[in-house]
Structure formats: structure tokens, C-alpha cells
Design a protein around this motif. Structure first.
Motif, PDB file in Angstrom:
ATOM      1  N   LEU A 197       0.133  -0.591   5.841  1.00  0.00           N
ATOM      2  CA  LEU A 197       1.388   0.113   5.559  1.00  0.00           C
ATOM      3  C   LEU A 197       2.534  -0.690   6.168  1.00  0.00           C
ATOM      4  O   LEU A 197       2.523  -0.995   7.352  1.00  0.00           O
ATOM      5  CB  LEU A 197       1.346   1.525   6.130  1.00  0.00           C
ATOM      6  N   GLU A 198       3.505  -1.032   5.339  1.00  0.00           N
ATOM      7  CA  GLU A 198       4.548  -1.982   5.755  1.00  0.00           C
ATOM      8  C   GLU A 198       5.935  -1.372   5.921  1.00  0.00           C
ATOM      9  O   GLU A 198       6.793  -1.962   6.564  1.00  0.00           O
ATOM     10  CB  GLU A 198       4.622  -3.126   4.737  1.00  0.00           C
ATOM     11  N   ASP A 199       6.174  -0.207   5.313  1.00  0.00           N
ATOM     12  CA  ASP A 199       7.516   0.371   5.348  1.00  0.00           C
ATOM     13  C   ASP A 199       7.717   1.264   6.570  1.00  0.00           C
ATOM     14  O   ASP A 199       8.074   2.439   6.480  1.00  0.00           O
ATOM     15  CB  ASP A 199       7.770   1.166   4.059  1.00  0.00           C
ATOM     16  N   TYR A 200       7.451   0.698   7.727  1.00  0.00           N
ATOM     17  CA  TYR A 200       7.584   1.455   8.976  1.00  0.00           C
ATOM     18  C   TYR A 200       8.861   1.040   9.705  1.00  0.00           C
ATOM     19  O   TYR A 200       9.451  -0.007   9.441  1.00  0.00           O
ATOM     20  CB  TYR A 200       6.375   1.195   9.881  1.00  0.00           C
ATOM     21  N   GLU A 201       9.266   1.877  10.638  1.00  0.00           N
ATOM     22  CA  GLU A 201      10.358   1.529  11.543  1.00  0.00           C
ATOM     23  C   GLU A 201       9.740   1.090  12.875  1.00  0.00           C
ATOM     24  O   GLU A 201       8.667   1.550  13.253  1.00  0.00           O
ATOM     25  CB  GLU A 201      11.271   2.736  11.767  1.00  0.00           C
ATOM     26  N   GLY A 202      10.426   0.227  13.587  1.00  0.00           N
ATOM     27  CA  GLY A 202       9.910  -0.275  14.854  1.00  0.00           C
ATOM     28  C   GLY A 202       9.382  -1.689  14.701  1.00  0.00           C
ATOM     29  O   GLY A 202       9.622  -2.358  13.683  1.00  0.00           O
ATOM     30  N   ASP A 203       8.647  -2.146  15.694  1.00  0.00           N
ATOM     31  CA  ASP A 203       8.141  -3.525  15.698  1.00  0.00           C
ATOM     32  C   ASP A 203       6.689  -3.561  16.167  1.00  0.00           C
ATOM     33  O   ASP A 203       6.286  -2.798  17.043  1.00  0.00           O
ATOM     34  CB  ASP A 203       8.985  -4.406  16.625  1.00  0.00           C
ATOM     35  N   ILE A 204       5.937  -4.487  15.568  1.00  0.00           N
ATOM     36  CA  ILE A 204       4.551  -4.728  15.976  1.00  0.00           C
ATOM     37  C   ILE A 204       4.406  -6.214  16.286  1.00  0.00           C
ATOM     38  O   ILE A 204       4.843  -7.062  15.495  1.00  0.00           O
ATOM     39  CB  ILE A 204       3.554  -4.318  14.872  1.00  0.00           C
ATOM     40  N   GLN A 214       0.828  -1.198   0.000  1.00  0.00           N
ATOM     41  CA  GLN A 214       0.000   0.000   0.000  1.00  0.00           C
ATOM     42  C   GLN A 214       0.869   1.258   0.000  1.00  0.00           C
ATOM     43  O   GLN A 214       0.508   2.280  -0.590  1.00  0.00           O
ATOM     44  CB  GLN A 214      -0.908  -0.001   1.233  1.00  0.00           C
ATOM     45  N   ASP A 215       2.037   1.180   0.618  1.00  0.00           N
ATOM     46  CA  ASP A 215       2.943   2.332   0.701  1.00  0.00           C
ATOM     47  C   ASP A 215       3.325   2.848  -0.686  1.00  0.00           C
ATOM     48  O   ASP A 215       3.505   4.048  -0.888  1.00  0.00           O
ATOM     49  CB  ASP A 215       4.224   1.939   1.450  1.00  0.00           C
ATOM     50  N   ARG A 216       3.466   1.923  -1.655  1.00  0.00           N
ATOM     51  CA  ARG A 216       3.958   2.302  -2.981  1.00  0.00           C
ATOM     52  C   ARG A 216       2.994   3.230  -3.711  1.00  0.00           C
ATOM     53  O   ARG A 216       3.406   4.021  -4.558  1.00  0.00           O
ATOM     54  CB  ARG A 216       4.214   1.051  -3.824  1.00  0.00           C
ATOM     55  N   TYR A 217       1.715   3.136  -3.379  1.00  0.00           N
ATOM     56  CA  TYR A 217       0.733   3.968  -4.069  1.00  0.00           C
ATOM     57  C   TYR A 217       0.841   5.440  -3.670  1.00  0.00           C
ATOM     58  O   TYR A 217       0.238   6.299  -4.311  1.00  0.00           O
ATOM     59  CB  TYR A 217      -0.685   3.444  -3.799  1.00  0.00           C
ATOM     60  N   TYR A 218       1.576   5.718  -2.613  1.00  0.00           N
ATOM     61  CA  TYR A 218       1.809   7.105  -2.218  1.00  0.00           C
ATOM     62  C   TYR A 218       3.060   7.672  -2.882  1.00  0.00           C
ATOM     63  O   TYR A 218       3.370   8.858  -2.711  1.00  0.00           O
ATOM     64  CB  TYR A 218       1.948   7.203  -0.695  1.00  0.00           C
ATOM     65  N   PRO A 274       6.200   8.301   1.182  1.00  0.00           N
ATOM     66  CA  PRO A 274       7.213   8.509   0.138  1.00  0.00           C
ATOM     67  C   PRO A 274       7.202   9.948  -0.382  1.00  0.00           C
ATOM     68  O   PRO A 274       6.139  10.533  -0.585  1.00  0.00           O
ATOM     69  CB  PRO A 274       6.791   7.528  -0.970  1.00  0.00           C
ATOM     70  N   LEU A 275       8.393  10.503  -0.557  1.00  0.00           N
ATOM     71  CA  LEU A 275       8.596  11.830  -1.150  1.00  0.00           C
ATOM     72  C   LEU A 275       7.984  12.958  -0.324  1.00  0.00           C
ATOM     73  O   LEU A 275       7.755  14.051  -0.829  1.00  0.00           O
ATOM     74  CB  LEU A 275       8.037  11.869  -2.581  1.00  0.00           C
ATOM     75  N   GLN A 276       7.688  12.682   0.965  1.00  0.00           N
ATOM     76  CA  GLN A 276       7.169  13.725   1.838  1.00  0.00           C
ATOM     77  C   GLN A 276       8.114  13.932   3.014  1.00  0.00           C
ATOM     78  O   GLN A 276       8.667  12.974   3.553  1.00  0.00           O
ATOM     79  CB  GLN A 276       5.779  13.353   2.367  1.00  0.00           C
ATOM     80  N   GLU A 277       8.298  15.181   3.369  1.00  0.00           N
ATOM     81  CA  GLU A 277       9.187  15.497   4.481  1.00  0.00           C
ATOM     82  C   GLU A 277       8.477  15.255   5.817  1.00  0.00           C
ATOM     83  O   GLU A 277       7.281  15.408   5.935  1.00  0.00           O
ATOM     84  CB  GLU A 277       9.647  16.953   4.386  1.00  0.00           C
ATOM     85  N   GLY A 278       9.252  14.906   6.811  1.00  0.00           N
ATOM     86  CA  GLY A 278       8.709  14.710   8.144  1.00  0.00           C
ATOM     87  C   GLY A 278       8.048  13.356   8.302  1.00  0.00           C
ATOM     88  O   GLY A 278       7.834  12.614   7.341  1.00  0.00           O
TER      89      GLY A 278
END
Length: 597
Positions: free
Chosen positions: A399-406, A106-110, A358-362
């Protein structure tokens, strides 16, 4: 390049081998009939000049008309064979693309770069089978025609081959330049083309008709559409002018060459070196040669290269297109999109979660820790843009491209597949999809495993409180919603749709419900009624309720306040009021709406 073309040609051929072989047989018969038509016309011409009686010319002309009838009008038959042997391939390539669209993160669509390429491929999916048509229908047919005509003409004068070679090289160079430039322009102007398409939709789609009229947006949007339309069409038009002039150059040389050949043939006929019938044969073959050479050069230097660009982009975006895998999917039993939870839900825990689009600051989510136990109702509150919806999409695995753990029941998401994660959740998204299906199906797809379970659907109807909506529809729960393809379809208000989405999320008794702004489009009186019933509806369930309104928060066990991607406050309703922080100010601004609670 050749290897990749071969792969896609192989998929196309293997998808319908018998129709493909029939197509090749038809091409060969067609070209032989054309040769027979030229030869019969030669015999007919000679018979007119040498025959002593009318009977002597009847057979040559009958033969000519028969060959002309079967060899001259084959366009529709050719299209039929192409359709028959490419139909299955187009189905395979479309199916692969849809499977890719489902499996892609899903992340890629952004990511705008990815989405531009995705839209380009989506627009040109059927070009993947076109390369086979070009090679075996267009190129093979042209080659057979040229071989026959060159053999006949060079018997008369071998020097003609030299002129053919020079002309061919000139046309190859020009056509190669044209196709490369065309692909460059298509990529360069795809954003402006998408903008023009978007504004065209705003101006013509019924969904936008009300605001278009109320806000008098027609001229504003029309101007924006015109600006984008002019930008991408001007680039294409300027190139079209230049390419047309370049393409006319070899055509002019070709016409001069053909005219010289005709004069040579005519001179030889006048000198008595060739018969009139032979002149007619050479004249017709010369024109076949001209068209054949043009077709071959156009195909090799332009058409194949252009179709290869589409194949290359399709392969780059979609990935592996192995026909064996496609056939395996086709012949295997129907796959289940999801699997049932492998164990009872106990706890979901997120540690140090960070996420940036993707491509967004912050960061949209910044170092968040979150935990929910079985049976808990947790509210995530915050103003628009605070990161609450993004957090829930991460928690449910979208959303899969996160940092941390679930961790789900102690198991890290990174060790689980999406198909193992999704069944634990029932979803009620803020940006939900309004399917133009029956109302029943719109609810049932909330748990595809129980799609045919009438009792589960009825339970969801009751929890979503949509029986009144159903009673007002002409076909009840089987009424088609929306008019995308059915004139009997019924349009519903956004508030009615939100009730249906809630019912969809209740399907199958999911272990953990995520409801994002569940009352955003529901009127205040109905929201008050829902708030009173919600605790009973969710009794024994685990749920995360996302909103910028405090109504749901008061019935929850715990409240998390988000601001700028962080959880800045957490606690019960009473404890957070005592802090007089974010929640306190949010509550004070809305408390009059909920004083009865």
C-alpha cells in the motif's frame, strides 16, 4: 478520436504486417470475383435468350459457376485471415493489461470506481483489435462493393444517388443515437451485472457448495441473483425494443427504395430500353448496393463508435500502449520480476504512518510509529479490524498512498522502487493465493530468484513441516494442487494450505518475514507444536507476526497492541501483563489455550 483509433490500428497492423496485406489482397480479389459473378450471370442470361444451340450457353454458365464458387463462399477464409492478423495484437493488448494490473498500486483496487472501469476493460480487451477488422474488413469491403454498384446503377439513372444520400443520412442519425445509448446503459448497469455474476458464482462454484447446502442458501442467493439479473437485463431489453423500432425505420425506407428501383428496372426492360441480362445485373447490384450502404452506415455511425468507446476506456485505464515498447519487451532478454537486496537488512522504521482506504471514512492506520531491528521478533496483536494487516501491507510496500515516512536501512521508501523493497520480505498473507500448480511450484514462487534451487525448496519444506503432506500425495512434491485444469489435481484442507504458505514465505531466507495470522486455520495441537518450534525456525531471522491470538506473542521479543488503527500498547509479554491493559485482557481470555507454554 481519429488519432487514437489510428494508434490501435497501427499496433494491430504492425503486429502481423504480412497477414494483414494478405487480408487486403483477399478482400480485393473477393469483390472482383463477385463483380465477375454478376457479369457472368448477365452473359449467361443473354445467351439463353439469344443462343441458337446448347453449346453457345455452356461457356457463360461454366464461367458463372466458377466465379460463384470462388466469390460466394468466402466466410471461413475471411475469418481465417482475421484470426491470423489479429492474433498477435490480441496477445499484445492482453499482455499490456496484465502488466498494468501488476504495476497498478494495490491501493487502487480498493477504489470501487477504478475497479468498475478495470472490470469493464478486462471484459472487452479483444475489442481493441476489432476496430481494425471493422475498418479494413467490413468498411473497406463494403466501400469497394458500393463503389462498383453505384457506378453501374448511376450510369443508368444518376437521380438514384439523391435517394441514396437521403437514406444514408437518416440511418447515420439513428445508429449514432443507438450506439451512444447502448454505451450509457452498459456503464449504468455494470454494477448490477457484476452482482449477478457474483451470485451466479456463489450458486455454481464448487468452493461454495458446502455452505450453500448446509445453510440452505440456494433460494436466498437465487433471489438475489434474479433481482440483479432483472435490473440490468430489463434496462437492456427496454432499450433493445426501442432501438429495434428505430433501426427498422431506415430499413423500411430502404425496402421501399429498393422495390421502386426494381419496378423501374422492370419497366425499362419491358419497354426494351435494357436487355434482360442487364436487368438481372442491375437487380443483383441493387441488392449489393442496399447491403453495402447499410453496412457502411452501420459501421460509421455505430460499430466504429462502439469499438472506439472500448479503445478509449482501455487507453484511459491501461495508459500508454506504444507498440515500440511492446516489441522491446518481446525482444529483450527475460526480465526478472524482482532484484536481490542491495545490502543486508539492519532496521525498518515507520514514522507517523496514516492510511485511509479509498471511499471509506476514517483511518485504518492512524499516526503509527514502528521500528524493528535485525534479529528481532515482533508481534502485532489486535482484534479483527484493528488495522494490523493494513499496517504490515504498508510496511512491505504493497500500500503506497500513506501519509508519513518509512525508512529501510535509513533510505526513505519514497526514493525506492517496489522492486528494491519487495526482496527484503518473505510473505505469509492471511488472504493467500492457492495456485493450481504443483506443490513444489507453490513453494518455489516464494523466491522466484531461487525457483530452480532444489536445496532451498527442501529447506522451506522442512521449516514449514510439510513433508508429511508431501508423503500422502500421489506424485509427492510434484502433485498438482487443485482441479482448475487438471483432473489429477488434489484438493487440500485450508490448514494444509496454511502450512504450504508458511513454507513459501521461508523460501530464499528472506531478511524480514511477515506472517499474517500464520496459524488461523491450523488445529490447536498443531499450533502448540509450531509454537514450540517457531523460535528455533526463526533463530537469527527478523520477523513480524500478526495475529489476534497470543500464542506467537509470547515467543517474541516485543509485542505491539493495535486498536482502531493505533498502537495503544508496546512492550514485552511480562511488562504488558503488569500494565493490565489491552494485552492483559486479551491474554486472560486466551491463556488456558497456552498454559503449557
Amino acid at each position: 478520436m481519429i488519432k487514437k483509433i489510428y494508434k490501435y490500428v497501427k499496433i494491430t497492423i504492425r503486429s502481423a504486417p504480412f497477414f494483414f496485406l494478405g487480408n487486403l489482397l483477399f478482400i480485393c480479389i473477393h469483390r472482383l470475383l463477385q463483380l465477375g459473378m454478376d457479369l457472368s450471370l448477365k452473359f449467361a442470361t443473354d445467351s439463353i435468350l439469344s443462343a441458337g444451340t446448347l453449346k453457345e450457353i455452356v461457356f457463360p454458365f461454366v464461367l458463372f459457376f466458377i466465379t460463384m464458387m470462388f466469390g460466394g463462399n468466402t466466410g471461413n477464409m475471411n475469418k481465417l485471415f482475421i484470426t491470423m492478423y489479429t492474433k498477435n495484437a490480441n496477445k499484445i493488448f492482453n499482455k499490456l493489461f496484465m502488466l498494468f494490473a501488476y504495476k497498478a498500486k494495490q491501493d487502487r483496487y480498493y477504489d470501487s470506481k477504478f475497479y468498475n472501469e478495470y472490470e469493464f476493460v478486462k471484459k472487452h480487451i479483444n475489442n481493441t483489435s476489432n476496430v481494425t477488422v471493422i475498418i479494413f474488413n467490413n468498411l473497406l469491403s463494403a466501400v469497394v462493393s458500393v463503389v462498383i454498384t453505384v457506378s453501374a446503377i448511376t450510369i443508368f439513372n444518376p437521380i438514384i444517388l439523391l435517394f441514396i444520400l437521403i437514406l444514408s443520412v437518416l440511418m447515420i442519425v439513428i445508429n449514432y443515437y443507438i450506439v451512444q445509448k447502448k454505451m450509457q446503459i452498459e456503464k449504468e448497469y455494470i454494477i448490477e451485472e457484476r452482482k449477478a455474476d457474483y451470485y451466479s458464482t456463489l450458486l455454481s462454484d464448487k468452493r461454495h457448495a458446502k455452505e450453500l447446502r448446509i445453510f440452505a442458501l440456494n433460494n436466498t442467493f437465487l433471489k438475489k441473483w434474479e433481482n440483479s439479473f432483472i435490473k440490468f437485463t430489463k434496462g437492456k431489453y427496454d432499450f433493445q425494443q426501442k432501438s429495434t423500432l428505430l433501426a427498422d425505420l431506415p430499413g423500411l425506407v430502404e425496402q421501399i427504395f429498393s422495390s421502386v428501383l426494381i419496378l423501374i428496372f422492370l419497366y425499362e426492360t419491358m419497354q426494351g430500353n435494357i436487355e434482360v441480362g442487364t436487368f438481372v445485373l442491375l437487380y443483383r447490384m441493387m441488392w449489393r448496393l442496399t447491403y453495402g450502404i447499410s453496412d457502411i452506415i452501420q459501421i460509421l455511425s455505430s460499430n466504429i463508435l462502439q469499438e472506439y468507446k472500448y479503445i478509449e476506456k482501455y487507453d484511459e485505464v491501461v495508459g500508454d500502449t506504444d507498440v515500440c515498447e511492446v516489441q522491446k519487451r518481446k525482444n529483450s532478454p527475460q526480465e526478472k520480476n524482482v532484484v536481490c537486496p542491495t545490502e543486508d537488512f539492519e532496521v525498518l522504521e515507520a514514522k507517523g504512518i496514516c492510511y485511509s482506504y479509498p471511499l471509506q471514512e476514517g483511518r485504518a492506520v492512524d499516526n503509527v510509529d514502528f521500528k524493528i531491528h535485525k534479529g528481532e521478533l515482533v508481534a502485532i496483536l489486535g482484534y479483527n479490524g484493528s488495522g494490523k494487516s493494513t499496517l504490515t501491507k504498508i510496511l512491505c510496500g504493497l500500500l503506497e498512498d500513506y501519509e508519513g515516512d518509512i525508512f529501510l536501512n535509513g533510505r526513505n521508501y519514497k526514493t525506492l522502487s517496489n522492486e528494491e523493497i519487495y526482496p527484503y520480505f518473505g510473505f505469509g498473507f492471511q488472504d493467500f493465493t492457492r495456485y493450481s500448480f504443483s506443490l513444489r511450484d507453490n513453494i518455489a514462487i516464494g523466491c522466484i530468484e531461487k525457483y530452480n534451487d532444489t536445496q532451498e525448496i527442501q529447506n522451506a519444506v522442512e521449516k514449514g513441516n510439510i513433508q508429511e503432506i508431501i508423503n500422502k500425495l500421489p506424485d509427492g512434491i510434484n502433485t498438482i494442487l487443485g482441479k482448475e485444469y487438471s483432473k489429477e489435481g488434489q484438493d487440500l484442507s485450508i490448514g494444509q494450505w496454511q502450512h504450504i504458505i508458511l513454507a513459501r514465505s521461508y523460501m530464499g531466507k528472506p531478511p524480514l518475514l511477515i506472517l499474517d495470522e500464520p496459524t488461523a486455520s491450523i488445529d490447536p495441537l498443531e499450533e502448540m507444536r509450531m509454537l514450540k518450534d517457531f523460535r528455533n525456525i526463526l533463530e537469527g531471522n527478523t520477523a513480524i507476526l500478526v495475529s489476534h491470538r497470543i500464542g506467537f506473542a509470547r515467543i517474541c521479543d516485543r509485542i505491539c497492541i493495535m486498536d482502531h488503527g493505533k498502537i495503544v500498547e508496546e512492550g514485552t509479554h511480562d511488562s504488558l501483563l503488569q500494565k493490565q491493559g489491552y494485552y492483559y485482557h486479551l491474554y486472560c481470555s486466551q491463556k488456558e489455550l497456552y498454559e503449557e507454554l
